[in-house]
Design a protein around this motif. Structure first.
Motif: not given
Lengths: 350, 170
Positions: A254-261, A263-267, A290-296
């Motif tokens: 999930s973290t890799i998906l969030a980072v690659l596609f 925006g990672g830690y960007n908001y 990033l935490f919210i994205k990966l929890c999603g």
């Protein structure tokens, strides 16, 4: 190499390790809660408020259970299987950028264990090693059902690794780097890669489901056909390690998906926050984003698990080899044409 | 002794020991697993030479793909480890002579080889970077690179054709 550098990196690694463990623990709780919600039940609610202490109780139960060993000539390999599965699940987090630079005590602290040039390849390398944990464990169990489960899981992972690698090539052609840190930095603002590479994201997402052996691709754990899959003969905490590794893998992917596609830690509005409130506060928000994205994504994994039924094995192989691989090659060609459009137009004389 | 030297000694010991155990152990699965450990320690040697890309690609290709398929084959065939074929004496003698000749060739190569790492450092080129590697592969060595890719493609199509043989004859 100065000692502060070593201390800084050790702290980062320890925090990431503890966080991965915590997330894997609470993913089991979340999975049961999500399942209960989707099936109109209550879910675990006895240990602690809302069942929040349930993972601890489960861990205690697994530790105190009788440790059964099958009559196998390969005792050492039988123990090695879960160890490989667990360690490969944990070492992937070394290259993930959890946030931008912090500025503390007069030095820049990078929230990443190591920023290597070949981070993306490192992840694929670790993924391919992860297959050994399942294969060795299943073979050393000395049980036909375990062996069939292990071979199913391993062949599925090997097949989907191909499509996964090909799908990521289109993204790498666009970013021009393999370093996850640079890929994150390129997506500042709302320039998320998912808007430019939706097909690549879709293929990568499906492959991530298959790589983590989650439904609808959990053929390795087909109870009706295989008893319990590759961990049939495992008991106590050794089985716990396999299940735990699956949840840790889910968290990392999930973290890799969030980072690659995504925006990672960007908001959105990160540069405004940096300007007005300073780098450190912007970074705290970044970690939160990033935490919210990966929890999603973790929720999405669970949502799919309790919605879509399991595929048949030939359907799984058909999807991997005949649909996803040609689709990702098509995506590579399209990306190449779009990247070189100026040169192609000039060549054609427009 | 520096840390690099100690690491090199440990890695070399692991490489040689597991390589020996690969041919020595009776169980084919144990052989395959020793070979995997051997490949990992070779990747460690590449890392000692600062060749990150080579090390990781080595792990992906050899440990991650080739050895997994090998393990598949061995597990599915369920080879009987007691069923050793007794080889005639002349074959064994031939194997030993060939091995010694191979060693002579390898020693000759190593004595005459020049370490190129120093040259790269003196030119100031970041030879670990994938960008540099990619440019060299597609500019200076483009023709051999393309030949290698055609060779791999032909091998892949051949493998697919072999597995489809039954359907064609129908």
């Amino acid at each position: 190499m100065d000692s502060t550098f070593i201390i800084e990196k050790s702290v980062v690694i320890l925090v990431v390790f503890a966080f991965t463990m915590l997330m894997a623990m609470y993913s089991t709780w979340a999975e049961r809660k999500v399942a209960a919600y989707l099936q109109d039940r209550v879910g675990p609610n006895r240990a602690g408020w809302g069942g929040l202490l349930q993972p601890l109780a489960d861990g205690l139960k697994l530790f105190s259970k009788e440790e059964f060993e099958p009559n196998t000539p390969n005792r050492f390999l039988f123990f090695t299987g879960p160890a490989i599965a667990m360690s490969t699940a944990l070492i992937t987090s070394a290259v993930i950028p959890w946030g931008d630079r912090f500025h503390l005590f007069g030095r820049d602290i990078l929230l990443q264990a190591t920023d290597i040039d070949v981070a993306m390849l490192y992840i694929f390398g670790v993924l391919s090693i992860g297959v050994y944990g399942i294969m060795i464990g299943g073979w050393a169990s000395n049980n036909k059902f375990s062996l069939i489960g292990a071979i199913r899981a391993a062949s599925q992972m090997v097949s989907y690794e191909v499509a996964m690698g090909l799908s990521i090539i289109a993204l790498l052609m666009m970013t021009g780097t393999l370093s996850l840190r640079e890929i994150s930095a390129q997506q500042a603002g709302m320039n998320w890669n998912v808007f430019y590479q939706p097909l690549s994201f879709l293929i990568f997402l499906i492959c991530a489901f298959a790589e983590t052996n989650r439904t609808p691709f959990d053929l390795a754990e087909c109870e009706t056909e295989l008893i319990g899959g590759y961990h049939t003969e495992y008991s106590s905490m050794k089985m716990g390690f396999y299940l735990f590794a699956e949840y840790a893998n889910m968290f990392i992917s999930s973290t890799i998906l969030a980072v690659l596609f995504f925006g990672g830690y960007n908001y959105p509005g990160m540069s405004w926050v940096v300007e007005h409130w300073g780098v450190n506060i912007a970074n705290v928000f970044g970690i939160g984003a990033l935490f919210i994205k990966l929890c999603g994504f973790i929720f999405f994994y669970m949502w799919v698990r309790w919605t879509i039924p399991r595929f048949r094995y030939d359907q799984l192989m058909h999807l991997g080899w005949r649909i996803l691989i040609p689709l990702s090659i098509f995506n590579i060609i399209i990306t190449g044409i779009v990247l070189l459009r100026v040169e192609i137009m000039a060549y054609l004389g427009f | 002794m520096s840390i690099i030297l100690i690491l090199f000694c440990v890695l070399s010991f692991i490489t040689l020991a597991t390589a020996f155990l690969t041919i020595y152990s009776r169980n084919p699965i144990h052989s395959a697993i020793y070979l995997v450990i051997c490949f990992f320690s070779i990747a460690g040697h590449y890392l000692l030479l600062n060749a990150q890309f080579l090390a990781i690609v080595h792990v992906i290709v050899y440990s991650g793909a080739i050895m997994i398929l090998m393990l598949f084959t061995i597990m599915l065939m369920n080879l009987n480890n007691r069923n050793d074929v007794h080889k005639p004496r002349i074959t064994r003698l031939g194997a030993i002579v060939l091995f010694i000749l191979m060693c002579v060739v390898l020693i000759g190569i190593f004595i005459n080889s020049k370490p190129i790492v120093g040259e790269y450092i003196s030119t100031g080129e970041d030879y670990q970077s994938i960008k540099v590697l990619g440019k060299i592969l597609l500019n200076e060595y483009m023709v051999p690179f393309e030949f290698a890719s055609i060779l791999l493609l032909v091998a892949m199509i051949g493998a697919v054709l072999l597995s489809k043989k039954e359907k064609i004859t129908k």
